[in-house]
Design an enzyme around this catalytic site. Structure first.
Site, PDB file in Angstrom:
ATOM      1  N   SER A  32      70.594  30.525  16.237  1.00 56.29           N
ATOM      2  CA  SER A  32      69.973  31.176  15.340  1.00 56.29           C
ATOM      3  C   SER A  32      69.846  29.606  14.445  1.00 56.29           C
ATOM      4  O   SER A  32      70.299  28.364  14.228  1.00 56.29           O
ATOM      5  CB  SER A  32      71.036  31.885  14.630  1.00 56.29           C
ATOM      6  OG  SER A  32      71.695  32.771  14.964  1.00 56.29           O
ATOM      7  N   HIS A  64      65.878  34.092  14.858  1.00 61.61           N
ATOM      8  CA  HIS A  64      65.918  34.514  16.328  1.00 61.61           C
ATOM      9  C   HIS A  64      64.009  34.748  15.901  1.00 61.61           C
ATOM     10  O   HIS A  64      64.229  36.191  16.032  1.00 61.61           O
ATOM     11  CB  HIS A  64      66.254  35.131  17.219  1.00 61.61           C
ATOM     12  CG  HIS A  64      67.561  34.604  17.150  1.00 61.61           C
ATOM     13  ND1 HIS A  64      68.308  33.944  18.346  1.00 61.61           N
ATOM     14  CD2 HIS A  64      68.562  34.319  16.553  1.00 61.61           C
ATOM     15  CE1 HIS A  64      69.237  33.397  18.432  1.00 61.61           C
ATOM     16  NE2 HIS A  64      69.472  33.608  17.627  1.00 61.61           N
ATOM     17  N   HIS A  86      72.307  38.920  22.225  1.00 62.21           N
ATOM     18  CA  HIS A  86      73.724  38.712  22.169  1.00 62.21           C
ATOM     19  C   HIS A  86      74.592  39.903  23.016  1.00 62.21           C
ATOM     20  O   HIS A  86      73.986  41.253  22.574  1.00 62.21           O
ATOM     21  CB  HIS A  86      74.259  38.202  20.829  1.00 62.21           C
ATOM     22  CG  HIS A  86      73.381  36.862  20.267  1.00 62.21           C
ATOM     23  ND1 HIS A  86      72.408  37.173  19.582  1.00 62.21           N
ATOM     24  CD2 HIS A  86      74.472  35.781  20.518  1.00 62.21           C
ATOM     25  CE1 HIS A  86      72.379  36.053  18.884  1.00 62.21           C
ATOM     26  NE2 HIS A  86      73.356  34.918  19.392  1.00 62.21           N
ATOM     27  N   TYR A  88      77.746  41.409  21.067  1.00 60.08           N
ATOM     28  CA  TYR A  88      77.578  41.716  20.373  1.00 60.08           C
ATOM     29  C   TYR A  88      76.554  43.283  19.759  1.00 60.08           C
ATOM     30  O   TYR A  88      77.053  44.093  19.419  1.00 60.08           O
ATOM     31  CB  TYR A  88      78.058  41.149  19.074  1.00 60.08           C
ATOM     32  CG  TYR A  88      77.066  40.681  19.034  1.00 60.08           C
ATOM     33  CD1 TYR A  88      76.279  40.872  17.941  1.00 60.08           C
ATOM     34  CD2 TYR A  88      77.335  39.017  18.187  1.00 60.08           C
ATOM     35  CE1 TYR A  88      74.802  40.223  17.063  1.00 60.08           C
ATOM     36  CE2 TYR A  88      75.944  38.276  17.894  1.00 60.08           C
ATOM     37  CZ  TYR A  88      75.432  38.839  17.480  1.00 60.08           C
ATOM     38  OH  TYR A  88      74.356  38.096  16.808  1.00 60.08           O
ATOM     39  N   GLU A  89      75.376  42.592  20.680  1.00 60.37           N
ATOM     40  CA  GLU A  89      74.349  43.827  20.319  1.00 60.37           C
ATOM     41  C   GLU A  89      74.442  45.395  21.364  1.00 60.37           C
ATOM     42  O   GLU A  89      73.844  46.381  20.610  1.00 60.37           O
ATOM     43  CB  GLU A  89      72.932  43.174  20.992  1.00 60.37           C
ATOM     44  CG  GLU A  89      72.527  42.087  19.568  1.00 60.37           C
ATOM     45  CD  GLU A  89      71.415  41.522  20.341  1.00 60.37           C
ATOM     46  OE1 GLU A  89      70.311  42.561  20.550  1.00 60.37           O
ATOM     47  OE2 GLU A  89      71.154  40.164  20.265  1.00 60.37           O
ATOM     48  N   ALA A 116      74.255  27.514  17.379  1.00 61.51           N
ATOM     49  CA  ALA A 116      74.243  27.651  16.101  1.00 61.51           C
ATOM     50  C   ALA A 116      76.114  27.643  15.786  1.00 61.51           C
ATOM     51  O   ALA A 116      76.202  28.769  16.919  1.00 61.51           O
ATOM     52  CB  ALA A 116      74.075  28.070  15.067  1.00 61.51           C
ATOM     53  N   MET A 204      79.012  33.029  19.552  1.00 63.19           N
ATOM     54  CA  MET A 204      79.421  33.730  19.953  1.00 63.19           C
ATOM     55  C   MET A 204      77.858  34.587  21.153  1.00 63.19           C
ATOM     56  O   MET A 204      77.481  35.155  21.882  1.00 63.19           O
ATOM     57  CB  MET A 204      78.849  35.225  18.347  1.00 63.19           C
ATOM     58  CG  MET A 204      79.593  35.214  17.877  1.00 63.19           C
ATOM     59  SD  MET A 204      79.340  36.333  16.420  1.00 63.19           S
ATOM     60  CE  MET A 204      80.249  35.754  15.105  1.00 63.19           C
ATOM     61  N   SER A 205      77.212  33.213  21.488  1.00 65.64           N
ATOM     62  CA  SER A 205      76.550  33.146  22.730  1.00 65.64           C
ATOM     63  C   SER A 205      77.047  32.108  23.844  1.00 65.64           C
ATOM     64  O   SER A 205      78.072  31.646  23.681  1.00 65.64           O
ATOM     65  CB  SER A 205      74.925  32.320  22.364  1.00 65.64           C
ATOM     66  OG  SER A 205      75.358  31.563  22.066  1.00 65.64           O
ATOM     67  N   ASN A 233      77.866  25.563  10.379  1.00 68.19           N
ATOM     68  CA  ASN A 233      79.317  25.560   8.779  1.00 68.19           C
ATOM     69  C   ASN A 233      80.725  25.360   9.161  1.00 68.19           C
ATOM     70  O   ASN A 233      81.192  24.698  10.565  1.00 68.19           O
ATOM     71  CB  ASN A 233      79.445  27.200   8.933  1.00 68.19           C
ATOM     72  CG  ASN A 233      79.072  28.186  10.190  1.00 68.19           C
ATOM     73  OD1 ASN A 233      78.380  28.343  11.204  1.00 68.19           O
ATOM     74  ND2 ASN A 233      80.996  28.408  10.580  1.00 68.19           N
ATOM     75  N   HIS A 245      75.410  34.130   7.084  1.00 70.90           N
ATOM     76  CA  HIS A 245      74.287  33.414   8.361  1.00 70.90           C
ATOM     77  C   HIS A 245      73.368  32.997   7.483  1.00 70.90           C
ATOM     78  O   HIS A 245      72.663  32.016   8.313  1.00 70.90           O
ATOM     79  CB  HIS A 245      73.372  35.163   8.938  1.00 70.90           C
ATOM     80  CG  HIS A 245      72.884  34.881   9.622  1.00 70.90           C
ATOM     81  ND1 HIS A 245      73.655  34.384  11.403  1.00 70.90           N
ATOM     82  CD2 HIS A 245      71.504  35.803  10.250  1.00 70.90           C
ATOM     83  CE1 HIS A 245      72.140  34.157  12.040  1.00 70.90           C
ATOM     84  NE2 HIS A 245      71.172  34.769  11.256  1.00 70.90           N
TER      85      HIS A 245
END
Length: 270
Positions: A32, A64, A86, A88-89, A116, A204-205, A233, A245
């Site tokens: 990201s 993306h 990802h 979570y998709e 990120a 998350m990746s 962040n 985001h």
């Protein structure tokens, strides 16, 4: 890895090679906000939507681009993924690592994974700082390997490649990347837990892709992996700011020039 997943990756690689280079040296997955950094690698000789290759779905996340570039970087043939799937998709594990398996089938022996991440050490990290991933904590509850597939993960992220990166930028720090499934950001309690466990950045990746890269395709040795997190962040509970985001994308854009130069130098040194 199932035969179906392997066959799908080889089919995607065959289609990719027919439209770009006959083989690739290195693959880069841009996280990201990293798309501007990819632009600094050089002009693409070919760029195509990932959905034109078997097994790929359009990215579901802002930041993306959903394309693949074939770029010549300092004499190295680079396969650049502008986006990723990802966990979570909800598509499952195989789609998350399909790009990596396709790259391996296209001849890649080196994989550079970027992301990120939330910074867990505000006392030493600033937003915009890159962190070389030295190890990871897989807290996703998933794994791309199934059955009695035992894989040594004592050096997932190559010491040799990290040394090359530090030659390009001696100021680079190293750290442990913790991966959650998402899509929610972590709670302050989870951040305190991660700091206690020794994590330095969280996202998350990346970890499932790294494992798939180390496994390789159809037995044999996998690819060398370099992981780079960009602190976009400060993690939950470590500052007064709410997580957003848009902040992630803005931090990526601000660091684009430095990250692009770093990636180009590392690829050239391979």
């Amino acid at each position: 890895m199932s035969k179906e997943a392997s066959d799908l990756a080889r089919a995607a690689a065959d289609e990719l090679r027919s439209r770009t280079f006959d083989a690739f040296d290195v693959a880069l997955v841009m996280g990201s906000g990293w798309v501007p950094a990819a632009d600094a690698l050089g002009e693409a000789e070919v760029e195509l939507p990932v959905t034109e290759l078997p097994g790929f779905a359009a990215p579901a996340v802002q930041g993306h681009a959903g394309t693949i570039r074939a770029v010549n970087v300092g004499g190295r043939r680079a396969l650049v993924f502008l986006g990723r799937t990802h966990l979570y998709e909800g598509r499952g594990v195989d789609p998350v690592v399909h790009g990596i398996r396709t790259a391996l089938a296209a001849g890649v022996h080196t994989v550079i994974l970027t992301n990120a991440a939330g910074g867990l050490r505000p006392e030493t990290q600033r937003v915009g700082d890159p962190v070389l991933i030295s190890d990871h904590l897989n807290l996703t509850g998933a794994n791309p390997l199934t059955g009695a597939t035992f894989l040594d993960l004592s050096e997932v992220y190559s010491k040799r490649l990290r040394a090359l990166a530090r030659e390009a930028d001696p100021s680079l720090a190293e750290g442990v990347y913790a991966a959650f499934r998402g899509p929610t950001y972590e709670t302050p309690a989870e951040i305190r837990m991660l700091r206690t466990m020794g994590a330095d950045v969280v996202g998350m990746s990346t970890v499932l892709e790294a494992i798939a890269a180390r496994q390789g395709l159809g037995g044999g040795f996998g690819a060398e992996v370099l992981g780079i997190s960009l602190v976009t962040n400060v993690a939950a509970g470590l500052s007064d700011q709410h997580l957003d985001h848009e902040e992630v994308l803005a931090a990526g854009k601000a660091a684009a020039a430095r990250m692009g130069k770093l990636l180009a130098t590392v690829v050239t040194k391979l």
